[in-house]
Design an enzyme around this catalytic site. Structure first.
Site, mmCIF file in Angstrom:
data_model
loop_
_atom_site.group_PDB
_atom_site.id
_atom_site.type_symbol
_atom_site.label_atom_id
_atom_site.label_comp_id
_atom_site.label_asym_id
_atom_site.label_seq_id
_atom_site.Cartn_x
_atom_site.Cartn_y
_atom_site.Cartn_z
ATOM 1 C CB ALA A 12 -0.937 -0.019 1.210
ATOM 2 C CB ALA A 13 3.055 2.806 2.508
ATOM 3 N NE ARG A 23 -0.876 9.955 -9.696
ATOM 4 C CZ ARG A 23 -0.943 9.069 -8.707
ATOM 5 N NH1 ARG A 23 -0.996 7.771 -8.993
ATOM 6 N NH2 ARG A 23 -0.969 9.461 -7.449
ATOM 7 C CB CYS A 44 -8.227 -4.833 4.815
ATOM 8 S SG CYS A 44 -7.165 -3.591 5.574
ATOM 9 C CB VAL A 82 15.950 -4.321 1.660
ATOM 10 C CG1 VAL A 82 17.005 -3.394 2.268
ATOM 11 C CG2 VAL A 82 15.693 -3.950 0.206
ATOM 12 C CG ASP A 285 0.781 -0.988 8.392
ATOM 13 O OD1 ASP A 285 0.181 0.102 8.381
ATOM 14 O OD2 ASP A 285 0.235 -2.062 8.084
ATOM 15 C CE1 TYR A 428 -36.188 9.019 10.787
ATOM 16 C CE2 TYR A 428 -37.406 10.853 9.814
ATOM 17 C CZ TYR A 428 -37.398 9.627 10.466
ATOM 18 O OH TYR A 428 -38.574 9.011 10.784
#
Length: 450
Positions: A12-13, A23, A44, A82, A285, A428
């Site tokens: 992810a990171a 980009r 997840c 690594v 993380d 509501y």
């Protein structure tokens, strides 16, 4: 400044950052080392793949290494671990796990995004077959394969946090008998004890054996296959074990790098995700995060935080000036029909910070009480004693309960008071909510104590 960006960690990171840099800087050389077989997948979603709610593992993979190379010109090397970072000479030592070849790779800028690792104490029998930590897609595939081919009957889950509860649901769906042992006096220690106790009751209703206040001491095995879990109070026979004891930052390889570590050995970073070493960033993380309520650094391992900090790191690596403000610690999970959500601080944390607070709990319904399908929901709020500023919130209920935590997360982020929450123009209609939404009902009940 040189042109080569090296990224350690391809989930992810790491890939959020690499994609952002690509980009903004199409000509930049980007090299990614990932120790597993996969990149950019939803960790997840692993419990739902194991339960077969998600039928194919490919559905969890956002982009493959081949797609990153062919479409984005990002060189991703999977099965490359690594093992050392030499910040003085701006290079990393890499082991090709497939061929066991070791080499050094130089960098101009470095991003560390190695994530977290499943925690397990060093206890006897840990290496036996049938014991699994859930931290990578490969580990999830191993669990699913084990269930499919070994046909286990009884699983013991060690730990009653998010992963423990989600895996309990997955294994129940797969037809296994499930037992949970938990070191704390309650499951979900990110909740206050009174709310955690409600989850324990729900777990018992699902037919799960739950033993709290027990510490893992080891495992028994025969022919290197797990046969029992040993706690400080009993021995539980089983043929499968899931470790759900939380995660810790994957930073052991940084020991001699000079990169400063903090809470739980997570990497210390500033708001731009820079470390104390020039040209070295970190995200996800493996890093510390600022808690916006306590104003202190803490460690939290969540996919939302990983993706956001990865984007911030990538933006700064690409020359932009972007900061990550921090988080309020919002998280949700479910076990079968029961949903759990929390945000902000718990009572224990408020006491440790010497913050005077008030707290209250209300019971309500997820829909108008007369509308079919209305489910029970319990909301707990914590607020500053004199000002009424919201400090935390916890929600337990069934369908339609958990996502209400987002209202409270928004309130915490912007320092709203109980009165501010009451004044919110929330939607509501009978199929969605009572006329007073439960979070507002909780605020109305608690504001009387201001």
């Amino acid at each position: 400044m040189g042109n080569r960006l090296v990224v350690i960690g391809g989930d992810a990171a790491g890939m959020s950052a690499a994609s952002k840099v690509r980009r903004e800087q199409p000509g930049r050389e980007i090299i990614v080392f990932e120790k597993s077989h996969y990149t950019s997948y939803s960790a997840c979603g692993i419990p739902y793949f194991i339960s077969e709610t998600i039928p194919a593992v490919q559905q969890l993979i956002v982009r493959s290494p081949e797609e990153f190379k062919n479409k984005y010109n990002i060189n991703v090397f999977t099965q490359h671990k690594v093992t050392q970072v030499d910040t003085e000479n701006k290079r990393v030592k890499v082991v090709n796990l497939a061929g066991q070849k070791e080499f050094w790779q130089e960098y101009d800028q470095l991003l560390i995004a190695t994530g977290g690792k499943a925690f397990c104490p060093d206890v006897p029998g840990y290496g036996a077959d049938g014991i699994f930590g859930i931290s990578t897609l490969k580990s999830g595939i191993k669990v699913e394969h084990f269930i499919e081919h070994e046909k286990p009957k009884h699983a013991v889950i060690v730990g009653g946090g998010y992963i423990g509860l989600e895996m309990a649901e997955a294994l129940l769906i797969r037809g296994l008998k499930v037992t949970i042992i938990n070191r704390s006096a309650q499951v979900m220690n990110t909740l206050d004890p009174d709310m955690g106790g409600k989850i324990s009751c729900a777990i018992h209703k699902l037919g799960i054996a739950l033993y709290c206040g027990e510490t893992l001491k080891g495992f028994k095995s025969e022919n290197n296959r797990v046969t029992a879990v040993i706690s400080d109070k009993q021995e539980i026979a089983c043929d499968m074990v899931i470790l759900g004891m939380g995660s810790s930052p994957n930073t052991d390889f940084l020991e001699s790098s000079g990169i400063e570590l903090g809470i739980k050995n997570a990497i210390k970073v500033n708001a731009s995700m820079q470390t104390n070493i020039p040209d070295v960033w970190a995200a996800g993380d493996c890093t510390e995060t600022l808690n916006l309520v306590s104003k202190k650094q803490f460690y939290i391992a969540l996919g939302t935080v990983a993706n956001k900090t990865g984007l911030v790191a990538g933006s700064n690596l690409a020359g932009e000036k972007v900061v990550f403000p921090g988080v309020v610690g919002t998280a949700v999970c479910k076990i079968c029909s029961y949903e759990v959500a929390r945000t902000g601080l718990r009572e224990k944390e408020l006491k440790d910070l010497n913050i005077e607070y008030i707290t209250g709990i209300i019971d309500s319904k997820t829909r108008a009480h007369y509308y079919p399908g209305a489910k029970d929901i319990t909301v707990k709020l914590l607020a500053e004693k004199n000002s009424g500023r919201l400090l935390g919130g916890q929600i337990i209920g069934e369908e339609g309960a958990a996502k209400r935590i987002d209202v409270l997360a928004t309130a915490l982020t912007h320092n709203l008071t109980l009165q501010n929450i009451i004044d919110l123009d929330l939607s509501y209609a009978p199929p969605f909510s009572p006329v007073w939404d439960p979070v507002q009902t909780a605020a109305r009940a608690l504001i009387k104590d201001i």
